[in-house]
Write an enzyme that holds these catalytic residues in place. Structure first.
Site, PDB file in Angstrom:
ATOM      1  N   THR A  16      -5.997   9.680  -3.129  1.00 39.88           N
ATOM      2  CA  THR A  16      -5.878   9.590  -1.671  1.00 39.88           C
ATOM      3  C   THR A  16      -5.001  10.727  -1.153  1.00 39.88           C
ATOM      4  O   THR A  16      -5.287  11.301  -0.103  1.00 39.88           O
ATOM      5  CB  THR A  16      -5.285   8.217  -1.281  1.00 39.88           C
ATOM      6  OG1 THR A  16      -6.165   7.213  -1.778  1.00 39.88           O
ATOM      7  CG2 THR A  16      -5.167   8.063   0.220  1.00 39.88           C
ATOM      8  N   GLU A  48       0.828  -1.207   0.000  1.00 37.53           N
ATOM      9  CA  GLU A  48       0.000   0.000   0.000  1.00 37.53           C
ATOM     10  C   GLU A  48       0.861   1.256   0.000  1.00 37.53           C
ATOM     11  O   GLU A  48       0.545   2.242  -0.639  1.00 37.53           O
ATOM     12  CB  GLU A  48      -0.866   0.005   1.265  1.00 37.53           C
ATOM     13  CG  GLU A  48      -2.171  -0.709   1.111  1.00 37.53           C
ATOM     14  CD  GLU A  48      -3.157   0.177   0.388  1.00 37.53           C
ATOM     15  OE1 GLU A  48      -3.078   0.237  -0.856  1.00 37.53           O
ATOM     16  OE2 GLU A  48      -3.988   0.793   1.045  1.00 37.53           O
TER      17      GLU A  48
END
Ligand code: HSE
Length: 291
Positions: A168, A120
């Site tokens: 994000t 991630e």
């Protein structure tokens, strides 16, 4: 060769910013792995044109390194990138479980969470576990400094994904850096109610706990039509509505029979402000499944 199905996830759930997450019964990525001398990656499916196949720039490359498990990794994307539905986390979680099996590494699912979180970090800049944990473990997860807590839950959900892209990184920039004691007390109360609601599989308690006056309003400003969609979902019977992860997907918790009218209401509300969207009638679901 080994194939797994890795579910989408929804992080935050309003009051649990960077802490709460759930696995969704749909959509999902499919990840196939086969042993190789060095790691290569191929990506197909929804949004695959935006996903790098270079192992140094793809989330699953870091996972293969962390497990010392070089492989050819095929990712069939069912979870659109930059959706707020844990797209990169699904691929990382799927690769972690698949490579652990392929090379018989013997790690538990909980031990695989930080390895998948390293993947991630390649795309988001931070090793958040709030998407990879539920994708690997299933159910509802709490990613706290002391470790991951996990509970199976059965809560119906609707996830409505507009044709808007929110990165994000941008969505983290708008998050307030400080909160008042009043906001802190309210947030703890809502988060505690939500966690109990998950333990009881009680959509009303979960929905009430999704309210949030700190992170969600800041992020909602990045999603055209958010207020209208939220209002439409609540009128159609949703127990609570919030931004899914960093957005732009919008998540509603509800009773089983209310899913379809809520799904239609959310689509119509996006349509009314000129935004195309698709909707998933889903629920809190299982973690990565090995075929
Ligand atoms: N908790 C993270 C966020 C999830 O909302 O920014 C997305 O990585």
């Amino acid at each position: 060769m080994l194939t797994v199905r890795a579910p989408a996830t929804s992080a935050n759930l309003g009051s649990g910013f960077d802490v709460f997450g759930v696995a969704l019964s749909r959509p999902a990525d499919v990840v196939r792995v086969s042993r190789a001398a060095e790691t290569t990656i191929s990506v197909s499916g929804v949004g695959s044109q935006y996903i790098p196949e270079d192992p140094d720039r793809n989330t699953v490359g870091a996972v293969a390194d962390a497990l010392n498990a070089p492989a050819h990794i095929e990712i069939d994307k069912g979870v659109r990138p930059a959706s707020g539905l844990g797209s990169s986390a699904a691929s990382a979680a799927g690769a972690a479980v698949a490579l652990n099996e392929l090379y018989d590494r013997g790690y538990s699912r909980t031990e695989l969470v930080p390895m998948a979180a390293e993947g991630e970090a390649v795309v988001s800049g931070d090793a958040h576990a709030d998407n990879v944990a539920p994708s690997i473990l299933g159910g509802f997860t709490i990613a706290a400094p002391g470790g991951i807590t996990h509970v199976d839950a059965r809560v119906p959900l609707v996830a409505c994904l507009p044709e808007i892209v929110v990165s994000t990184r941008d969505a983290r920039r708008v998050v307030p850096e400080e909160l008042t004691m009043t906001e802190s007390v309210a947030t703890v109360g809502r988060a505690a109610s939500l966690a109990v609601g998950m333990c009881r599989s009680d959509p009303d308690l979960v929905g009430g706990g999704m309210d949030d006056s700190v992170v969600t309003p800041a992020r909602a400003s990045l999603i055209e039509g958010y207020d209208e969609v939220r209002e439409a979902a609540l009128e159609a019977g949703a127990a609570g509505v919030t931004v899914s992860g960093a957005g732009p997907a919008v998540l509603a918790a509800c009773g089983e029979r209310d899913r379809q009218p809520i799904a239609i209401a959310m689509l119509e509300a996006f349509d009314a402000v000129g935004v195309d969207a698709r909707v998933y009638q889903t629920r809190v679901g299982e973690g990565v499944t090995v075929y």
